[in-house]
Motif scaffolding. Structure first.
Motif, PDB file in Angstrom:
ATOM      1  N   LEU A 149      -7.055  18.700  21.383  1.00  0.00           N
ATOM      2  CA  LEU A 149      -8.426  18.567  21.874  1.00  0.00           C
ATOM      3  C   LEU A 149      -8.627  19.360  23.160  1.00  0.00           C
ATOM      4  O   LEU A 149      -9.673  19.992  23.361  1.00  0.00           O
ATOM      5  CB  LEU A 149      -8.762  17.096  22.111  1.00  0.00           C
ATOM      6  CG  LEU A 149      -8.898  16.224  20.862  1.00  0.00           C
ATOM      7  CD1 LEU A 149      -9.077  14.755  21.264  1.00  0.00           C
ATOM      8  CD2 LEU A 149     -10.071  16.684  19.996  1.00  0.00           C
ATOM      9  N   HIS A 241      -7.941  10.993  14.826  1.00  0.00           N
ATOM     10  CA  HIS A 241      -8.702  12.239  14.895  1.00  0.00           C
ATOM     11  C   HIS A 241     -10.181  11.969  15.126  1.00  0.00           C
ATOM     12  O   HIS A 241     -10.816  12.633  15.958  1.00  0.00           O
ATOM     13  CB  HIS A 241      -8.503  13.034  13.605  1.00  0.00           C
ATOM     14  CG  HIS A 241      -7.235  13.815  13.586  1.00  0.00           C
ATOM     15  ND1 HIS A 241      -7.159  15.130  13.180  1.00  0.00           N
ATOM     16  CD2 HIS A 241      -5.956  13.479  13.940  1.00  0.00           C
ATOM     17  CE1 HIS A 241      -5.917  15.560  13.280  1.00  0.00           C
ATOM     18  NE2 HIS A 241      -5.167  14.566  13.731  1.00  0.00           N
ATOM     19  N   GLU A 242     -10.741  11.016  14.391  1.00  0.00           N
ATOM     20  CA  GLU A 242     -12.185  10.823  14.513  1.00  0.00           C
ATOM     21  C   GLU A 242     -12.573  10.112  15.797  1.00  0.00           C
ATOM     22  O   GLU A 242     -13.481  10.546  16.498  1.00  0.00           O
ATOM     23  CB  GLU A 242     -12.736  10.057  13.313  1.00  0.00           C
ATOM     24  CG  GLU A 242     -14.245   9.924  13.371  1.00  0.00           C
ATOM     25  CD  GLU A 242     -14.886   9.747  12.021  1.00  0.00           C
ATOM     26  OE1 GLU A 242     -16.123   9.680  11.985  1.00  0.00           O
ATOM     27  OE2 GLU A 242     -14.171   9.672  11.023  1.00  0.00           O
ATOM     28  N   SER A 245     -11.931  12.231  19.057  1.00  0.00           N
ATOM     29  CA  SER A 245     -12.826  13.385  19.181  1.00  0.00           C
ATOM     30  C   SER A 245     -14.274  12.945  19.359  1.00  0.00           C
ATOM     31  O   SER A 245     -15.021  13.540  20.147  1.00  0.00           O
ATOM     32  CB  SER A 245     -12.686  14.308  17.973  1.00  0.00           C
ATOM     33  OG  SER A 245     -13.036  13.661  16.768  1.00  0.00           O
ATOM     34  N   SER A 260     -15.919  18.772   7.438  1.00  0.00           N
ATOM     35  CA  SER A 260     -16.008  18.019   8.677  1.00  0.00           C
ATOM     36  C   SER A 260     -15.600  16.570   8.495  1.00  0.00           C
ATOM     37  O   SER A 260     -15.815  15.969   7.432  1.00  0.00           O
ATOM     38  CB  SER A 260     -17.445  18.071   9.212  1.00  0.00           C
ATOM     39  OG  SER A 260     -17.560  17.367  10.426  1.00  0.00           O
ATOM     40  N   TYR A 262     -16.989  14.592  10.580  1.00  0.00           N
ATOM     41  CA  TYR A 262     -18.227  13.966  11.055  1.00  0.00           C
ATOM     42  C   TYR A 262     -19.226  13.881   9.902  1.00  0.00           C
ATOM     43  O   TYR A 262     -20.381  14.284  10.003  1.00  0.00           O
ATOM     44  CB  TYR A 262     -18.804  14.763  12.225  1.00  0.00           C
ATOM     45  CG  TYR A 262     -17.792  15.035  13.300  1.00  0.00           C
ATOM     46  CD1 TYR A 262     -17.080  13.993  13.900  1.00  0.00           C
ATOM     47  CD2 TYR A 262     -17.523  16.333  13.716  1.00  0.00           C
ATOM     48  CE1 TYR A 262     -16.128  14.241  14.866  1.00  0.00           C
ATOM     49  CE2 TYR A 262     -16.578  16.596  14.697  1.00  0.00           C
ATOM     50  CZ  TYR A 262     -15.885  15.546  15.270  1.00  0.00           C
ATOM     51  OH  TYR A 262     -14.942  15.799  16.235  1.00  0.00           O
ATOM     52  N   LEU A 271      -9.297  16.519  11.566  1.00  0.00           N
ATOM     53  CA  LEU A 271     -10.172  17.496  12.199  1.00  0.00           C
ATOM     54  C   LEU A 271     -10.061  18.848  11.490  1.00  0.00           C
ATOM     55  O   LEU A 271      -8.961  19.328  11.215  1.00  0.00           O
ATOM     56  CB  LEU A 271      -9.776  17.652  13.666  1.00  0.00           C
ATOM     57  CG  LEU A 271     -10.819  18.258  14.600  1.00  0.00           C
ATOM     58  CD1 LEU A 271     -11.929  17.255  14.872  1.00  0.00           C
ATOM     59  CD2 LEU A 271     -10.163  18.685  15.906  1.00  0.00           C
ATOM     60  N   THR A 272     -11.200  19.463  11.206  1.00  0.00           N
ATOM     61  CA  THR A 272     -11.231  20.722  10.471  1.00  0.00           C
ATOM     62  C   THR A 272     -11.475  21.903  11.414  1.00  0.00           C
ATOM     63  O   THR A 272     -11.778  21.722  12.598  1.00  0.00           O
ATOM     64  CB  THR A 272     -12.350  20.696   9.419  1.00  0.00           C
ATOM     65  OG1 THR A 272     -13.615  20.680  10.098  1.00  0.00           O
ATOM     66  CG2 THR A 272     -12.234  19.480   8.512  1.00  0.00           C
ATOM     67  N   ASP A 275     -14.887  21.566  12.762  1.00  0.00           N
ATOM     68  CA  ASP A 275     -14.986  20.568  13.828  1.00  0.00           C
ATOM     69  C   ASP A 275     -14.448  21.096  15.152  1.00  0.00           C
ATOM     70  O   ASP A 275     -14.960  20.754  16.220  1.00  0.00           O
ATOM     71  CB  ASP A 275     -14.232  19.296  13.427  1.00  0.00           C
ATOM     72  CG  ASP A 275     -14.814  18.649  12.193  1.00  0.00           C
ATOM     73  OD1 ASP A 275     -16.016  18.837  11.938  1.00  0.00           O
ATOM     74  OD2 ASP A 275     -14.069  17.963  11.476  1.00  0.00           O
ATOM     75  N   GLU A 276     -13.411  21.917  15.091  1.00  0.00           N
ATOM     76  CA  GLU A 276     -12.907  22.524  16.318  1.00  0.00           C
ATOM     77  C   GLU A 276     -13.985  23.388  16.971  1.00  0.00           C
ATOM     78  O   GLU A 276     -14.129  23.398  18.199  1.00  0.00           O
ATOM     79  CB  GLU A 276     -11.663  23.364  16.023  1.00  0.00           C
ATOM     80  CG  GLU A 276     -10.425  22.543  15.738  1.00  0.00           C
ATOM     81  CD  GLU A 276      -9.170  23.399  15.751  1.00  0.00           C
ATOM     82  OE1 GLU A 276      -9.287  24.633  15.680  1.00  0.00           O
ATOM     83  OE2 GLU A 276      -8.068  22.819  15.844  1.00  0.00           O
TER      84      GLU A 276
END
Length: 314
Positions: A149, A241-242, A245, A260, A262, A271-272, A275-276
């Motif tokens: 992150l 991850h979710e 973030s 995603s 999200y 995390l994809t 998403d990054e």
């Protein structure tokens, strides 16, 4: 699977003794398909109750069913999940600004972009039921993800002392006690503000609450994430991850976001690459904490083009 993201806004000046008053939190549920330290100070794990055992069995069945359906992907997206600059900017707007369930803006301040302006320091806390081997694995997963992150946001994020982002791994049996302890840890985390974390439904596997300063609610100053210890391996990592973030400011979901995490369809567990990019956009210095959507939109479009079409003229 359900996860909650709540945003409560408190004046959390830890170095001062100001009276802090919580603002109404925004509850963010996600629908899911119907169909786990060897230091001598670590206590022996406590036997779990029947209720905890039943939740563990239920979550194991959910993970198995999702994998059978081709969900919980770990590939980060690929040729089957292309996205354009327009798609990226649209997804950022929906995820960073709007609450899809209420139509309200997620930060609690009309049009405000919420994020951390100070370094994020995470601490991992375990309930008494978590065995040493699982504690080692969870600590490693949180530390590795914090490093990731920090890299993608270019914001200081680490696991260490003087924590302002608490990550709890707790079972159905020890969650209430561990949540109660937080009121003493941060005096401004009131029982009322933490109550949603104590009362999780079986379908809620993890949750996060982010707190902002009263004089600047869009500027985060503390967060608490709770992850059920009953989660099997992949759901547990997915929660890390979710929640970690989303606790940085991407608090909402969009059914159009792909690839995603999200997105409440659970196609992706981790995390994809998409998403990054969203996280990098959130902490881009061209955007300012508290910025309105109207003010941010042209900058968001510019950044999206840079990220997806690097050869395009700016």
């Amino acid at each position: 699977m359900k996860r909650w993201v709540l945003l409560a806004f408190l004046s959390l000046a830890l170095a001062a003794c100001d009276l802090l008053v919580p603002v109404e939190p925004t509850l963010k549920p996600q629908s899911r398909p119907s169909d786990l330290n060897t230091d001598a100070t670590v206590p022996s794990p406590r036997a779990t109750s029947q209720a905890s055992a039943e939740i563990r069995a239920y979550l194991t069945q959910v993970q198995s069913a999702q994998l059978t359906q081709g969900l919980l992907r770990r590939d980060g997206g690929g040729p089957d999940t292309p996205f354009t600059s327009d798609m990226l900017s649209r997804n950022f707007e929906r995820i960073a600004f709007f609450n899809e369930y209420t139509g309200a803006l997620s930060s609690g301040v009309s049009g405000a972009l919420g994020r951390w302006d100070t370094p994020v320091r995470m601490e991992v806390i375990f309930g008494a039921s978590i065995p040493p081997s699982q504690r080692r694995a969870d600590k490693q997963d949180v530390a590795q993800f914090a490093t990731r992150l920090s890299r993608v946001t270019k914001h200081p994020i680490s696991v260490g002392p003087s924590a302002n982002f608490l990550v709890l791994f707790v079972s159905e049996d020890d969650r209430p006690d561990e949540i109660d302890k937080l009121s003493g840890r941060f005096p401004n985390l009131t029982p009322a503000a933490l109550a949603p974390l104590k009362n999780l439904s079986r379908e809620t596997y993890c949750a996060v609450i982010a707190f902002g300063q009263m004089n600047n609610p869009a500027s985060y100053s503390a967060a608490v994430a709770v992850i059920r210890a009953e989660n099997p391996d992949l759901l547990r990592l997915s929660c890390i991850h979710e929640e970690l973030s989303q606790g940085l400011g991407l608090a909402n979901d969009s059914p159009q976001a792909r690839p995603s995490i999200y997105n409440d369809d659970d196609e992706f567990a981790l995390l994809t690459n998409h998403d990054e990019l969203l996280l990098g956009m959130l902490y881009d210095k061209r955007l300012q904490t508290g910025m309105s959507l109207d003010a941010a939109r042209p900058i968001v479009r510019e950044i999206s083009v840079e990220l997806t079409e690097p050869d395009s003229p700016t």
